[in-house]
Write a protein that holds these residues in place. Structure first.
Motif, PDB file in Angstrom:
ATOM      1  N   UNK A 130     -27.503  -7.513  -3.396  1.00 49.36           N
ATOM      2  CA  UNK A 130     -28.154  -7.546  -4.696  1.00 49.36           C
ATOM      3  C   UNK A 130     -27.618  -8.737  -5.487  1.00 49.36           C
ATOM      4  N   UNK A 131     -28.292  -9.055  -6.593  1.00 45.53           N
ATOM      5  CA  UNK A 131     -27.885 -10.218  -7.380  1.00 45.53           C
ATOM      6  C   UNK A 131     -26.492 -10.111  -7.961  1.00 45.53           C
ATOM      7  N   UNK A 132     -26.009  -8.886  -8.181  1.00 41.12           N
ATOM      8  CA  UNK A 132     -24.667  -8.692  -8.732  1.00 41.12           C
ATOM      9  C   UNK A 132     -23.622  -8.451  -7.655  1.00 41.12           C
ATOM     10  N   UNK A 133     -24.053  -8.368  -6.400  1.00 37.47           N
ATOM     11  CA  UNK A 133     -23.183  -8.055  -5.255  1.00 37.47           C
ATOM     12  C   UNK A 133     -22.628  -6.642  -5.300  1.00 37.47           C
ATOM     13  N   UNK A 134     -23.180  -5.780  -6.141  1.00 38.98           N
ATOM     14  CA  UNK A 134     -22.711  -4.391  -6.186  1.00 38.98           C
ATOM     15  C   UNK A 134     -23.272  -3.562  -5.040  1.00 38.98           C
ATOM     16  N   UNK A 135     -24.402  -4.005  -4.488  1.00 41.02           N
ATOM     17  CA  UNK A 135     -25.063  -3.238  -3.437  1.00 41.02           C
ATOM     18  C   UNK A 135     -25.504  -4.147  -2.300  1.00 41.02           C
ATOM     19  N   UNK A 136     -25.583  -3.555  -1.126  1.00 38.92           N
ATOM     20  CA  UNK A 136     -26.174  -4.199   0.039  1.00 38.92           C
ATOM     21  C   UNK A 136     -27.364  -3.350   0.470  1.00 38.92           C
ATOM     22  N   UNK A 137     -28.519  -3.965   0.573  1.00 39.90           N
ATOM     23  CA  UNK A 137     -29.704  -3.267   1.073  1.00 39.90           C
ATOM     24  C   UNK A 137     -29.871  -3.600   2.548  1.00 39.90           C
ATOM     25  N   UNK A 138     -30.373  -2.634   3.301  1.00 34.22           N
ATOM     26  CA  UNK A 138     -30.593  -2.841   4.733  1.00 34.22           C
ATOM     27  C   UNK A 138     -31.876  -2.147   5.149  1.00 34.22           C
ATOM     28  N   UNK A 139     -32.548  -2.735   6.133  1.00 36.60           N
ATOM     29  CA  UNK A 139     -33.781  -2.171   6.675  1.00 36.60           C
ATOM     30  C   UNK A 139     -33.651  -2.082   8.184  1.00 36.60           C
ATOM     31  N   UNK A 140     -34.366  -1.135   8.782  1.00 36.21           N
ATOM     32  CA  UNK A 140     -34.191  -0.889  10.209  1.00 36.21           C
ATOM     33  C   UNK A 140     -35.500  -0.995  10.969  1.00 36.21           C
ATOM     34  N   UNK A 141     -35.369  -0.963  12.276  1.00 34.73           N
ATOM     35  CA  UNK A 141     -36.531  -1.005  13.146  1.00 34.73           C
ATOM     36  C   UNK A 141     -37.389   0.244  12.981  1.00 34.73           C
ATOM     37  N   UNK A 142     -36.798   1.324  12.486  1.00 34.36           N
ATOM     38  CA  UNK A 142     -37.546   2.556  12.240  1.00 34.36           C
ATOM     39  C   UNK A 142     -38.250   2.537  10.890  1.00 34.36           C
ATOM     40  N   UNK A 143     -38.013   1.501  10.087  1.00 31.35           N
ATOM     41  CA  UNK A 143     -38.698   1.379   8.807  1.00 31.35           C
ATOM     42  C   UNK A 143     -37.955   1.946   7.625  1.00 31.35           C
ATOM     43  N   UNK A 144     -36.755   2.470   7.834  1.00 31.73           N
ATOM     44  CA  UNK A 144     -35.990   3.026   6.720  1.00 31.73           C
ATOM     45  C   UNK A 144     -35.312   1.907   5.941  1.00 31.73           C
ATOM     46  N   UNK A 145     -35.259   2.060   4.613  1.00 32.12           N
ATOM     47  CA  UNK A 145     -34.601   1.094   3.742  1.00 32.12           C
ATOM     48  C   UNK A 145     -33.496   1.829   2.992  1.00 32.12           C
ATOM     49  N   UNK A 146     -32.259   1.375   3.158  1.00 35.87           N
ATOM     50  CA  UNK A 146     -31.092   1.993   2.538  1.00 35.87           C
ATOM     51  C   UNK A 146     -30.434   1.014   1.583  1.00 35.87           C
ATOM     52  N   UNK A 147     -29.784   1.561   0.557  1.00 38.00           N
ATOM     53  CA  UNK A 147     -28.986   0.768  -0.372  1.00 38.00           C
ATOM     54  C   UNK A 147     -27.562   1.308  -0.343  1.00 38.00           C
ATOM     55  N   UNK A 148     -26.602   0.450   0.015  1.00 44.12           N
ATOM     56  CA  UNK A 148     -25.203   0.837   0.146  1.00 44.12           C
ATOM     57  C   UNK A 148     -24.416   0.320  -1.050  1.00 44.12           C
ATOM     58  N   UNK A 149     -23.659   1.189  -1.689  1.00 44.76           N
ATOM     59  CA  UNK A 149     -22.750   0.753  -2.744  1.00 44.76           C
ATOM     60  C   UNK A 149     -21.563   0.056  -2.096  1.00 44.76           C
TER      61      UNK A 149
END
Length: 427
Positions: A130-149
């Protein structure tokens, strides 16, 4: 202002001067031959590129100067890597997606794994800070989108764009609206979420009729989003009105896209190894087109603007060497990484929290992708269309906007577009 360079990857990595698109450097990460580089990205200060090579599935960091390139790191202790992205506020941390479904945080300064995050059950296809580096977003081959703190490791799964699983091909945070995250899918759909509210904002379903391979947000305003697909289409959307505002048809399937910092130029890669540069004030045909790779172009990315690089701290700066290791620089969450537990591979992730991306980034990331300003992107001339201007009177714009644009039928395979162009849109 120095013109930013363009990095592309395919059968190797090449760096181009974006003022004339002459070749500056070409190299094979980790001296691999007959392999495909699946991902590449610039560091914030523009002094390094990180890359992932297909067969080796390894993260490689290469230093780039005006006259040469030099391999700095080959991360051999990471799980099989699939994609990578530098953090936005400095050049110390790199998030790396893996075949196992994990997301790893690599400490580029100390040359070791800092943290690992879990959540995906399928290989990770794209990651981004993210722009603030507080989170990392990830997407998978299964189509799920997660946001990690980044600090706590808490994982949030965003609402699915569709009921059936479809591979996510690209994932980007908006550079102007820090809470907006976008993804491109094999269905041809492009989806937008508000990560603060864990809410699906909209899914564009009519842009592509084949897999959407890449997307990019305008760096200068919040009313322009572009995507490319294997249907040979470059599609421009207005996220505010939720309309497709332009389609341009190329002569080859399109595989990658990125905006120049001026918000007017777009570089796209093709499955035939070519790179085409479009000027969105006259998007009917490319302003530049050149052969870049013998294989399909996997990624294109412009170097961060010079003013951003001037403010940024690289791996070698005194600010990093003093502040980051001690964990005292609380304006950068990544500095606190080693002080908090994050689930390792095999541990159950913590879920169901709401990530919060502030519209006002922290001091270290000020005027970064969490909220760009004209001082940063000072290349848009006064006579250009309001579509490329970050400063608009929203109420006046809403009153003056015409009805939603329809996609013209006169789109032809030679790249011409009949009807209203992007630059003709009133403010």
């Amino acid at each position: 202002m120095t013109s930013p360079n363009l990095v592309t990857c395919g059968d190797n990595i090449k760096i181009w001067d974006s003022s004339g698109y002459s070749l500056l450097h070409q190299f094979q990460p980790n001296n691999t031959n007959d392999d495909v580089v699946t991902d590449v990205c610039w560091s914030r200060d523009g002094s390094m590129v990180a890359s992932v090579v297909s067969r080796q599935a390894q993260l490689v960091v290469t230093g780039v100067s005006a006259h040469s390139t030099r391999q700095l790191t080959a991360a051999t202790d990471l799980p099989k890597a699939t994609c990578c992205r530098f953090c936005t506020s400095n050049s110390r941390y790199i998030c790396v997606g893996s075949h196992s479904g994990g997301v790893d945080l690599w400490d580029n300064k100390n040359g070791k794994l800092a943290k690992q995050y879990q959540g995906h059950q399928a290989p990770v296809t794209r990651v981004c800070f993210s722009g603030s580096d507080r989170h990392v977003a990830s997407a998978s081959r299964a189509g799920h989108v997660l946001v990690h703190n980044v600090t706590s490791g808490v994982v949030t799964e965003l609402p699915a764009a569709r009921s059936e699983p479809q591979c996510a091909r690209d994932l980007r945070y908006s550079t102007v609206r820090p809470a907006v995250l976008g993804a491109a899918f094999d269905t041809g759909h492009v989806s937008l979420w508000d990560v603060n509210q864990r809410r699906l904002l909209h899914t564009f379903t009519s842009g592509h009729v084949a897999p959407a391979a890449g997307l990019a947000f305008s760096p200068v305003n919040d009313i322009l989003l572009a995507s490319v697909g294997l249907d040979k289409r470059l599609v421009c959307y207005d996220p505010k009105t939720r309309n497709v505002i332009q389609r341009v048809v190329s002569d080859a399937p399109l595989t990658a896209v990125d905006f120049h910092a001026d918000g007017v130029q777009l570089a796209v890669g093709t499955s035939q190894g070519r790179v085409c540069v479009y000027d969105l004030r006259a998007p009917g045909r490319p302003s530049r087109s050149f052969t870049a790779h013998r294989s399909s172009v996997q990624r294109v990315q412009f170097q961060p603007p010079a003013k951003v690089r001037g403010r940024g701290s690289s791996v070698q700066t005194a600010e990093d060497s003093k502040a980051l290791p001690s964990g005292q620089n609380h304006s950068l969450p990544a500095a606190e990484l080693m002080q908090n537990h994050v689930p390792r591979h095999g541990e159950a992730p913590r879920t169901h929290s709401t990530p919060v991306e502030s519209a006002k980034p922290t001091a270290v990331a000020a005027n970064d992708s969490g909220g760009p300003t004209m001082a940063m992107y000072g290349q848009v001339s006064a006579e250009q269309s309001s579509l490329f201007s970050p400063l608009r009177d929203e109420s006046r714009h809403a009153a003056a906007s015409p009805p939603a644009a329809t996609v013209p039928n006169g789109v032809t395979l030679n790249g011409t577009v009949h009807g209203k162009t992007l630059a003709s849109r009133p403010s």
